[in-house]
Write a protein that holds these residues in place. Structure first.
Motif, PDB file in Angstrom:
ATOM      1  N   ALA A  47      39.435  45.413  37.929  1.00 26.12           N
ATOM      2  CA  ALA A  47      40.791  45.087  37.480  1.00 26.12           C
ATOM      3  C   ALA A  47      40.749  43.636  36.989  1.00 26.12           C
ATOM      4  CB  ALA A  47      41.750  45.238  38.648  1.00 26.12           C
ATOM      5  N   LEU A  48      41.819  43.210  36.331  1.00 27.07           N
ATOM      6  CA  LEU A  48      41.839  41.834  35.816  1.00 27.07           C
ATOM      7  C   LEU A  48      41.680  40.832  36.962  1.00 27.07           C
ATOM      8  CD1 LEU A  48      42.144  40.232  33.196  1.00 27.07           C
ATOM      9  CD2 LEU A  48      44.571  40.054  33.672  1.00 27.07           C
ATOM     10  N   PHE A  49      42.250  41.205  38.110  1.00 29.57           N
ATOM     11  CA  PHE A  49      42.151  40.333  39.281  1.00 29.57           C
ATOM     12  C   PHE A  49      40.679  40.081  39.647  1.00 29.57           C
ATOM     13  CE2 PHE A  49      41.477  40.148  43.871  1.00 29.57           C
ATOM     14  CZ  PHE A  49      42.146  38.972  44.162  1.00 29.57           C
ATOM     15  N   ASP A  50      39.869  41.141  39.574  1.00 26.48           N
ATOM     16  CA  ASP A  50      38.439  40.996  39.918  1.00 26.48           C
ATOM     17  C   ASP A  50      37.754  40.005  38.986  1.00 26.48           C
ATOM     18  OD1 ASP A  50      38.494  42.966  41.974  1.00 26.48           O
ATOM     19  OD2 ASP A  50      38.519  44.508  40.431  1.00 26.48           O
ATOM     20  N   VAL A  51      38.112  40.074  37.699  1.00 27.55           N
ATOM     21  CA  VAL A  51      37.494  39.173  36.714  1.00 27.55           C
ATOM     22  C   VAL A  51      37.918  37.734  37.005  1.00 27.55           C
ATOM     23  CG1 VAL A  51      37.259  38.644  34.261  1.00 27.55           C
ATOM     24  CG2 VAL A  51      37.523  41.013  34.981  1.00 27.55           C
ATOM     25  N   VAL A  52      39.237  37.554  37.222  1.00 31.37           N
ATOM     26  CA  VAL A  52      39.761  36.204  37.506  1.00 31.37           C
ATOM     27  C   VAL A  52      39.107  35.668  38.774  1.00 31.37           C
ATOM     28  CG1 VAL A  52      41.849  34.920  38.137  1.00 31.37           C
ATOM     29  CG2 VAL A  52      41.945  36.626  36.314  1.00 31.37           C
ATOM     30  N   ASN A  53      38.985  36.529  39.771  1.00 28.00           N
ATOM     31  CA  ASN A  53      38.384  36.141  41.039  1.00 28.00           C
ATOM     32  C   ASN A  53      36.924  35.723  40.851  1.00 28.00           C
ATOM     33  OD1 ASN A  53      38.704  35.788  43.774  1.00 28.00           O
ATOM     34  ND2 ASN A  53      37.763  37.771  44.238  1.00 28.00           N
ATOM     35  N   ALA A  54      36.206  36.498  40.038  1.00 28.34           N
ATOM     36  CA  ALA A  54      34.782  36.198  39.805  1.00 28.34           C
ATOM     37  C   ALA A  54      34.598  34.885  39.045  1.00 28.34           C
ATOM     38  CB  ALA A  54      34.141  37.341  39.035  1.00 28.34           C
TER      39      ALA A  54
END
Lengths: 106, 581
Positions: free
Chosen positions: B254-261
């Protein structure tokens, strides 16, 4: 589902169930009028099966083919779903429906 | 009675009867034909009208992929074909889990009638989709005649027309009336045909588009750069395989995973806003994520037809290696400057002292200073020569001229030459050369360069102990294959992570930095590898790690094993050019 004693009775039950289900899907009038066209199938005005005369499996196939004129996809899905409650021997008669064959086989 | 008169009378009566009966039959037949003709005409007119409506629907649908538009067009055209009180439709937005229920009221009906229609459509849809429809998911809009609260009665006749595209229920149309027995399969059949044809056309078009989309996605997925696309509502449209790998993302992030990474190293939302606001692409920026240096390029995606931004594509280019190389280049330049400045300073100051006549009175002192000048000049020359050799190799102009000869002579000569250098560091040099070595095939000048490099490295990187040269020939199934030269030392050894780069252009920078006394360009092994391989041999090393010493091996082909040599025995010289390694 009642417990029939002969395979022919299973077909009669299936006919009744399919008409009932299609009445819910498309409306009782068009579903019953479509089914009434089939030779050997006598229905009440409400769609109850009064009498099946002749080869009940053939009549069932005619009925399914007729309903497929509305939507082959929906009729196939609905029929396969109803068929799940029937014995293996009865299901075998319609195995080709699960093989994604075109509907002209009816 | 006159029998003749009776006969005539009977004949007349019979004739009248036959004529009358014939007339009746003919009349009946005529009436039947007229009726059938009228029916045919009526049927024909109906078909014509249906065809007109069908064409209109077809024209309006065109190549639309919008299920809502298709449902809207079909339901909008039904009023012309069938008597009805209401025509309603439901649209199923699966992404949003929403159902839009819309009703066009043709003649006054009660609110209960609309509720009844809605209930019938929900029951039918639930049966088809095999999932419940919650009241909270349904939005309702009713247009047309005013609903009459005083009216009684439910739906008397109706039918549902489901719209199935690519095996999914996208909408349902319902035609209902306050009158009973209005619809049967014969007067509605053509509507099902229209719905099926429209759905089939859309399904085929969608299939074509899906195929094209799949090809594009595969192309994006196989890119060597990481790619992400975000729409204007900050929803993730796609993430390719490379980005998942670069950022160690889960399979369907999800976009959250990308931002988190990205761990705060890149504000993706601001980047998207910035890219949308700018007319041109944003200038590239560099971020560090998970020990990697990534160059980030963002550019907005515009729907050319509507001239509207539909999202932003962000490209992540892994420049870790390029950055590392850049650092090595910088280190190399600094080292070269240092290596050249030290001898130059020494030469300059020695020459100045000689000019000032400080050593003028003593020839011995002058000789000592001159020999210092010579030594430092020699060091500088070696560095410059290495640089020149590498430049030639890069340009493919570095020639290796191989011919048959005795390798042992060259090796003994080099061992002797390095003895004084080794002696100055209290190191011992020994050479063990197998007797009766067959003739080898090598460049007599360049082989010295290889040996000089290996021996000077061995002396440079060894504080105490000894340096051994071992020469033997190798056999395979009793057939001599090549000559193996091994140069071993008891020096600082090689750490495992240095190994991969040791024979590269800047490979000895790290090793050189571990030895305070080591001087030189650090390009020696890179040049040696080029020479050995151009002569048809190979070069490698073995070391058990730091402080454990090291052994460098190289092979030289036997003269008899070189096809070029045997074929061209008359000139016995083959020139190989070293191309860029």
């Amino acid at each position: 589902m009642p417990v029939p004693t002969k395979e022919g009775d299973y077909f009669k039950n299936l006919i009744a169930e399919i008409i009932k289900k299609h009445a819910v899907l498309y409306g009782p009038q068009i579903s019953v009028s479509k089914a009434s066209e089939i030779e050997g199938l006598e229905l009440s005005r409400e769609g109850e099966v009064k009498q099946v005369t002749g080869d009940s499996e053939y009549i069932l196939r005619q009925l399914i083919a007729g309903y497929m004129d509305f939507s082959a996809h929906i009729t196939k899905a609905v029929f396969l779903q109803i068929l799940e409650n029937y014995p293996e021997d009865t299901r075998k008669h319609f195995a080709f429906l699960g093989e994604n064959q075109d509907m002209e086989r009816f | 009675m006159d029998p003749l008169a009776v006969g005539v009378s009977a004949f007349m009566a019979l004739s009248a009867f036959i004529f009358g009966a014939g007339f009746i039959l003919i009349r009946q037949k005529y009436t039947g034909e007229v009726k059938a003709s009228k029916q045919r005409e009526e049927e024909f007119r109906r078909k014509m009208y249906e065809a007109e409506v069908l064409k209109e629907i077809g024209d309006r649908i065109g190549y639309s992929l919008d299920a809502a538009k298709i449902v809207d067009i079909i339901s909008g055209s039904l009023g012309k074909l069938l008597p009805h009180s209401t025509i309603c439709h439901m649209l199923f937005d699966k992404k949003e889990d929403k159902v839009n229920f819309s009703c066009s009221v043709n003649e006054p009906v009660s609110p209960l009638f609309i509720k009844d229609v809605r209930e019938k459509m929900i029951i039918s849809s639930k049966e088809i989709m095999q999932k419940p429809i919650l009241e909270s998911e349904i939005s309702e809009s009713i247009a047309g005649a005013v609903l009459d609260e005083k009216m009684q009665g439910f739906v008397k006749s109706y039918f549902n027309l489901p719209i199935v595209i690519s095996g999914k229920l996208v909408g349902m149309i319902n035609v209902s009336s306050t009158q009973a027995d209005l619809y049967d399969h014969s007067n509605t059949e053509f509507l099902f045909t229209i719905a099926k044809n429209a759905a089939s056309a859309v399904s085929k078009l969608q299939e074509v588009l899906e195929n094209e989309k799949s090809k594009l996605l595969q192309a994006v997925d196989s890119l060597s750069e990481g790619v992400i696309m975000v729409d204007t509502n900050y929803k993730l449209v796609l993430v390719n395989r490379k980005l998942k790998q670069l950022l160690s993302l889960v399979e369907n992030p999800a976009l959250f995973d990308v931002v988190n990474a990205l761990s705060g190293n890149l504000d993706l939302r601001s980047l998207v806003d910035e890219a949308i606001a700018q007319d041109d692409d944003l200038p590239p920026r560099e971020i560090e994520v998970r020990d990697k240096v990534l160059q980030v390029l963002a550019s907005k995606v515009v729907d050319k037809k509507r001239q509207k931004e539909i999202g932003v594509v962000v490209l992540f280019h892994d420049i870790t290696d390029a950055k590392s190389l850049e650092k090595l280049r910088n280190d190399f330049t600094s080292m070269m400057v240092h290596e050249l400045r030290a001898p130059l300073t020494s030469i300059k100051s020695t020459v100045e002292l000689l000019q000032e006549g400080i050593y003028g009175k003593s020839a011995t002192d002058a000789d000592r200073q001159l020999s210092s000048v010579q030594s430092t000049a020699q060091t500088m020359l070696e560095v410059v020569n290495d640089l020149l050799d590498v430049a030639k190799m890069e340009a493919g102009k570095f020639d290796v001229i191989s011919e048959a000869g005795d390798l042992q002579g060259a090796i003994r000569d080099r061992a002797e030459a390095f003895k004084s250098m080794a002696f100055a560091k209290n190191l011992k040099i020994t050479a063990e050369i197998e007797e009766n070595l067959p003739k080898a095939y090598f460049d007599k000048v360049r082989i010295k360069q290889v040996l000089n490099n290996l021996l000077s490295n061995a002396v440079k990187f060894t504080k105490s102990g000894e340096i051994k040269i071992k020469v033997s020939y190798q056999e395979e199934k009793n057939i001599p294959m090549d000559i193996l030269v091994a140069v071993s030392d008891t020096g600082i050894g090689i750490e495992p992570d240095e190994g991969d780069k040791l024979f590269s252009r800047f490979g000895q920078l790290v090793r050189g930095s571990r030895s305070f006394t080591a001087k030189g360009s650090g390009l020696g092994l890179y040049i040696a590898k080029g020479i050995v391989e151009a002569m048809g041999g190979s070069i490698w090393y073995e070391s058990e790690g730091a402080g454990m010493g090291s052994t460098f091996y190289f092979t030289v082909p036997l003269a008899d094993s070189v096809p070029d040599y045997r074929a061209a025995a008359s000139d016995r010289v083959v020139i190989n050019k070293i191309a860029r390694a």
